[in-house]
Design an enzyme around this catalytic site. Structure first.
Site, PDB file in Angstrom:
ATOM      1  N   HIS A 165     -53.298 -26.441  25.845  1.00 38.75           N
ATOM      2  CA  HIS A 165     -53.907 -25.326  26.563  1.00 38.75           C
ATOM      3  C   HIS A 165     -54.996 -24.677  25.708  1.00 38.75           C
ATOM      4  O   HIS A 165     -55.600 -23.676  26.096  1.00 38.75           O
ATOM      5  CB  HIS A 165     -52.802 -24.311  26.905  1.00 38.75           C
ATOM      6  CG  HIS A 165     -53.201 -23.277  27.889  1.00 38.75           C
ATOM      7  ND1 HIS A 165     -53.281 -21.935  27.578  1.00 38.75           N
ATOM      8  CD2 HIS A 165     -53.546 -23.356  29.197  1.00 38.75           C
ATOM      9  CE1 HIS A 165     -53.654 -21.244  28.629  1.00 38.75           C
ATOM     10  NE2 HIS A 165     -53.824 -22.074  29.626  1.00 38.75           N
ATOM     11  N   LYS A 167     -58.484 -23.857  23.805  1.00 43.14           N
ATOM     12  CA  LYS A 167     -59.873 -23.807  24.253  1.00 43.14           C
ATOM     13  C   LYS A 167     -60.736 -23.592  23.018  1.00 43.14           C
ATOM     14  O   LYS A 167     -60.955 -22.465  22.587  1.00 43.14           O
ATOM     15  CB  LYS A 167     -60.046 -22.698  25.286  1.00 43.14           C
ATOM     16  CG  LYS A 167     -59.190 -22.924  26.542  1.00 43.14           C
ATOM     17  CD  LYS A 167     -59.080 -21.689  27.392  1.00 43.14           C
ATOM     18  CE  LYS A 167     -58.239 -21.953  28.629  1.00 43.14           C
ATOM     19  NZ  LYS A 167     -56.805 -22.156  28.300  1.00 43.14           N
ATOM     20  N   ASP A 172     -71.233 -28.263  14.657  1.00 43.98           N
ATOM     21  CA  ASP A 172     -71.683 -28.500  13.278  1.00 43.98           C
ATOM     22  C   ASP A 172     -70.719 -27.942  12.245  1.00 43.98           C
ATOM     23  O   ASP A 172     -71.103 -27.703  11.088  1.00 43.98           O
ATOM     24  CB  ASP A 172     -73.086 -27.929  13.052  1.00 43.98           C
ATOM     25  CG  ASP A 172     -74.162 -28.717  13.795  1.00 43.98           C
ATOM     26  OD1 ASP A 172     -73.912 -29.891  14.137  1.00 43.98           O
ATOM     27  OD2 ASP A 172     -75.240 -28.158  14.042  1.00 43.98           O
ATOM     28  N   HIS A 342     -58.186 -13.202  34.045  1.00 49.28           N
ATOM     29  CA  HIS A 342     -57.740 -14.345  33.247  1.00 49.28           C
ATOM     30  C   HIS A 342     -57.792 -14.068  31.744  1.00 49.28           C
ATOM     31  O   HIS A 342     -57.659 -14.975  30.927  1.00 49.28           O
ATOM     32  CB  HIS A 342     -58.593 -15.575  33.585  1.00 49.28           C
ATOM     33  CG  HIS A 342     -57.959 -16.874  33.200  1.00 49.28           C
ATOM     34  ND1 HIS A 342     -58.304 -17.568  32.063  1.00 49.28           N
ATOM     35  CD2 HIS A 342     -56.981 -17.598  33.793  1.00 49.28           C
ATOM     36  CE1 HIS A 342     -57.575 -18.672  31.974  1.00 49.28           C
ATOM     37  NE2 HIS A 342     -56.763 -18.713  33.011  1.00 49.28           N
ATOM     38  N   LYS A 344     -56.914 -12.889  27.854  1.00 47.77           N
ATOM     39  CA  LYS A 344     -55.770 -13.010  26.957  1.00 47.77           C
ATOM     40  C   LYS A 344     -56.155 -12.315  25.650  1.00 47.77           C
ATOM     41  O   LYS A 344     -56.632 -12.962  24.709  1.00 47.77           O
ATOM     42  CB  LYS A 344     -55.436 -14.479  26.717  1.00 47.77           C
ATOM     43  CG  LYS A 344     -55.354 -15.305  28.018  1.00 47.77           C
ATOM     44  CD  LYS A 344     -55.449 -16.789  27.743  1.00 47.77           C
ATOM     45  CE  LYS A 344     -55.822 -17.586  28.967  1.00 47.77           C
ATOM     46  NZ  LYS A 344     -54.994 -17.376  30.127  1.00 47.77           N
ATOM     47  N   ASP A 349     -52.897  -1.158  17.126  1.00 47.89           N
ATOM     48  CA  ASP A 349     -53.180  -0.121  16.129  1.00 47.89           C
ATOM     49  C   ASP A 349     -54.639  -0.055  15.689  1.00 47.89           C
ATOM     50  O   ASP A 349     -54.944   0.294  14.543  1.00 47.89           O
ATOM     51  CB  ASP A 349     -52.274  -0.306  14.907  1.00 47.89           C
ATOM     52  CG  ASP A 349     -50.864   0.208  15.152  1.00 47.89           C
ATOM     53  OD1 ASP A 349     -50.616   0.774  16.232  1.00 47.89           O
ATOM     54  OD2 ASP A 349     -50.010   0.034  14.256  1.00 47.89           O
TER      55      ASP A 349
END
Length: 424
Positions: A165, A167, A172, A342, A344, A349
């Site tokens: 999952h 991404k 380079d 979508h 995440k 703090d």
């Protein structure tokens, strides 16, 4: 004879189907069973030492970060980096489907491969099932090396339930991108309607990019057997900013609980605030207990999840079924309204910002291969808090009273959905 043969064939297929069902509902490695005690605060050096020694790679200085919100601001920098590549491109993604954005990435990757750049693309077998085959053919003809992660074999079908999952895009060995976006039309635009999703992605430069590259290499070796190394992929990286960061990863094949434990340790170390943007929020008992304990010691907890516009109503139902104790303890639960949410992003703090592919659910914590960029930077955290509050303005607050008074049918459906939480 024919009747007996027919019985044997049916028995075989039913056995295979039952086996697949059982294997699909395995939940990964042995789970953490004990509560995480609070030993230190998030700003204490011991917290960062634990995350950099006990669980993950060291926290590195000298990095620079840029937050990119929604497709109109996410995809142009990614494509520009690809088109400017001189040595190598490594790209790992769960979703790669079709549409104009899929064509743009295929064209850019193919053009660089033709120009002599080493281009390696790792796609999850499940997540890329809807990719336009013409894209794959175009890239492979140009010299792009493409591998599928955990393509099922009859003798090891269970591994299909372990998906990458992650991404990750590294160009380079110097510029990296990670976050929530997949390569599909839903991620284009500016979250202006239900067909265009709200998401966040992040560009990073500096020494921590080498850690991102190493995470890609881990799965590339699993999928291809090839070991990519040398300066083309791991150049010397000088400091380009003041940011401190580490790339955190987890996998059922080696430390599936690492990401879960990172979140639990961070919640336990929280002193003032926890802001969580979560596309799929299906917390387990340990996570709920940790969040409640944080609120009992005075930590403000705010959580944004998708609202009615979501790509999986089952996930939404399983999520809402578990909100009771959180709401009773004082959690501010809100559902994003304009489109699918979508994101995440986990901010604690005013210092830690953890971004990447990980959802707050069992699939991310124990079944999938995931990768997060942990950033320790007060200015960056302040900017992410401002974006969180902008998203809050487009979200509907769910009170404890409203949650308790939802229709009986809705409660029943949510309870049924929660029975599948080990796979969500």
């Amino acid at each position: 004879m024919k009747k007996r043969l027919k019985t044997v064939v049916w028995t075989f297929f039913l056995t295979v189907a039952a086996t697949l069902l059982v294997l699909n509902f395995t939940s990964g490695e042995k789970k953490i069973e004990e509560q995480i005690t609070r030993e230190y605060a998030l700003h204490d050096t011991q917290y960062q030492r634990a995350l950099g020694v006990l669980l993950g790679p060291p926290i590195l200085q000298g990095n620079r970060f840029e937050a990119l919100y929604n497709g109109d601001r996410i995809f142009p920098p990614m494509l520009a980096a690809i088109r400017g590549a001189k040595q190598s491109i490594t790209f790992e993604t769960y979703i790669y489907w079709s549409g104009d954005i899929g064509r743009a990435f295929a064209d850019a990757l193919a053009e660089r491969a033709k120009a002599g750049v080493k281009v390696h693309v790792l796609l999850d077998w499940v997540g890329s099932a809807k990719i336009d085959e013409a894209f794959l053919q175009e890239m492979e003809r140009a010299g792009v090396q493409i591998r599928k992660f955990h393509k099922p074999d009859w003798y090891d079908i269970a591994r299909m339930n372990n998906r990458t999952h992650r991404k990750l895009l590294v160009v380079d060995g110097r510029t990296g991108f990670t976050g929530g976006v997949g390569i599909a039309p839903e991620w284009t635009g500016d979250a202006q309607d239900p067909q265009h999703w709200r998401d966040s992605h992040y560009k990073v430069e500096g020494p921590v990019v080498a850690q991102m590259q190493a995470v890609f290499m881990d799965n590339w070796i699993k999928a291809s057997g090839d070991v990519l190394h040398g300066e083309r992929y791991f150049p010397p990286l000088a400091a380009v900013g003041d940011g401190r960061a580490q790339v955190f990863s987890s996998s059922p094949s080696g430390g599936s609980e690492s990401m879960h434990l990172m979140y639990l340790l961070s919640i336990a170390a929280a002193t003032k605030t926890i802001d969580l943007s979560s596309a799929y929020f299906v917390p387990d008992e340990l996570t709920i207990h940790a969040l409640v304990a944080a609120m009992e010691r005075g930590v403000r907890v705010r959580i944004i999840t998708p609202g009615p516009i979501i790509d999986s109503q089952t996930v939404r139902g399983a999520s809402r079924a578990n909100w009771g104790r959180l709401l009773e303890a004082g959690a501010e639960m809100s559902e994003y309204q304009p489109t699918m949410f979508h994101c995440k992003v986990f901010t604690v703090d005013g210092l830690l910002v953890s971004v990447g592919s990980t959802n707050f659910d069992n699939r991310s914590f124990r079944l999938n291969d995931e990768a997060n960029l942990n950033i320790y930077d007060a200015d960056f955290a302040a900017a992410e808090t401002a974006q969180f509050e902008a998203d809050l303005k487009q979200s509907k607050r769910i009170t404890l009273e409203a949650w308790r008074e939802r229709p009986l049918r809705e409660k029943a459906m949510e309870h049924l959905a929660s029975l599948l939480s080990s796979q969500l």
